[in-house]
Design an enzyme around this catalytic site. Structure first.
Site, mmCIF file in Angstrom:
data_model
loop_
_atom_site.group_PDB
_atom_site.id
_atom_site.type_symbol
_atom_site.label_atom_id
_atom_site.label_comp_id
_atom_site.label_asym_id
_atom_site.label_seq_id
_atom_site.Cartn_x
_atom_site.Cartn_y
_atom_site.Cartn_z
ATOM 1 N N TYR A 1 0.772 -1.204 0.065
ATOM 2 C CA TYR A 1 -0.019 0.115 0.128
ATOM 3 C C TYR A 1 0.810 1.238 -0.029
ATOM 4 C CZ TYR A 1 -3.719 -2.967 0.950
ATOM 5 O OH TYR A 1 -4.696 -4.392 1.122
ATOM 6 N N ASN B 1 -12.549 -0.989 -4.685
ATOM 7 C CA ASN B 1 -12.327 -1.067 -6.129
ATOM 8 C C ASN B 1 -13.571 -1.929 -6.570
ATOM 9 O OD1 ASN B 1 -11.908 -1.888 -8.531
ATOM 10 N ND2 ASN B 1 -10.478 -3.622 -8.048
ATOM 11 N N CYS C 1 -6.660 -5.389 -7.539
ATOM 12 C CA CYS C 1 -6.349 -5.057 -6.295
ATOM 13 C C CYS C 1 -5.957 -5.949 -5.512
ATOM 14 C CB CYS C 1 -7.713 -4.405 -5.667
ATOM 15 S SG CYS C 1 -9.077 -5.464 -5.756
ATOM 16 N N HIS C 2 -5.996 -7.497 -5.774
ATOM 17 C CA HIS C 2 -5.362 -8.393 -5.006
ATOM 18 C C HIS C 2 -3.947 -8.465 -5.313
ATOM 19 C CE1 HIS C 2 -5.820 -9.691 -9.247
ATOM 20 N NE2 HIS C 2 -4.648 -10.547 -8.987
ATOM 21 N N GLU D 1 -1.392 -16.487 -10.216
ATOM 22 C CA GLU D 1 -0.384 -15.505 -11.222
ATOM 23 C C GLU D 1 1.251 -15.780 -10.971
ATOM 24 O OE1 GLU D 1 -1.449 -11.426 -10.711
ATOM 25 O OE2 GLU D 1 -3.551 -11.803 -11.388
#
Length: 161
Positions: free
Chosen positions: A98, A121, A129-130, A156
């Site tokens: 963040y 979001n 946002c993950h 990912e």
């Protein structure tokens, strides 16, 4: 005028919401800050925008897509929209904190505000946002639940292949 459709995913059913020909929402079943169902408009599962979004999500979850092209429209404060635009720049398979996101926005003291905007979001997964984690790399929360966040990050990073 808003319409919606529900599609399946490895994170459970996803409610897609559109305004005209652009996606304005992607919500998980138990998502924090999920708007009331009546704000989603009428069902229209055959709409082109939903077919495109579903196809791109299937490609993403099959490991064949890293960026989304479906048209998006956002309703939020100017600051939220800045945060959401910056989220789209985080590369697939990477994470940032963040604080790093606040730095990228030129607002290094705003990590808390960045976190709040991140949590609101409206278009999860597609607006990633993950990919934002705590300063120590911890999973600090996710509107769709920490299990889904862990799944998306592991996926990912190739852990699930």
């Amino acid at each position: 005028m808003r319409t919606h459709a529900v599609v399946d995913s490895p994170c459970g059913p996803l409610t897609l919401v559109a305004e005209g020909d652009a996606l304005c929402g992607l919500y998980m079943v138990d998502q924090r800050h999920r708007p009331a169902q009546l704000t989603f408009g009428s069902p229209d599962p055959g709409a082109d925008v939903f077919a495109r979004a579903e196809a791109e999500l299937k490609e993403y979850f099959a490991g064949h897509r890293r960026e989304f092209e479906v048209p998006l429209v956002f309703a939020g404060t100017p600051f939220q929209q800045l945060v959401w635009a910056e989220l789209r720049k985080i590369p697939y398979g990477t994470t940032i904190s963040y604080g790093q996101l606040a730095d990228r926005l030129g607002k290094p003291a705003a990590s808390r505000a960045v976190g709040l905007a991140n949590g609101k979001n409206p278009i999860g997964i597609i607006v990633p946002c993950h990919r934002v984690v705590g300063s120590n790399g911890s999973l600090t929360g996710y509107g769709g639940g920490l299990e889904c966040k862990r799944y998306l990050l592991d996926f990912e990073q190739g852990v699930l292949f």
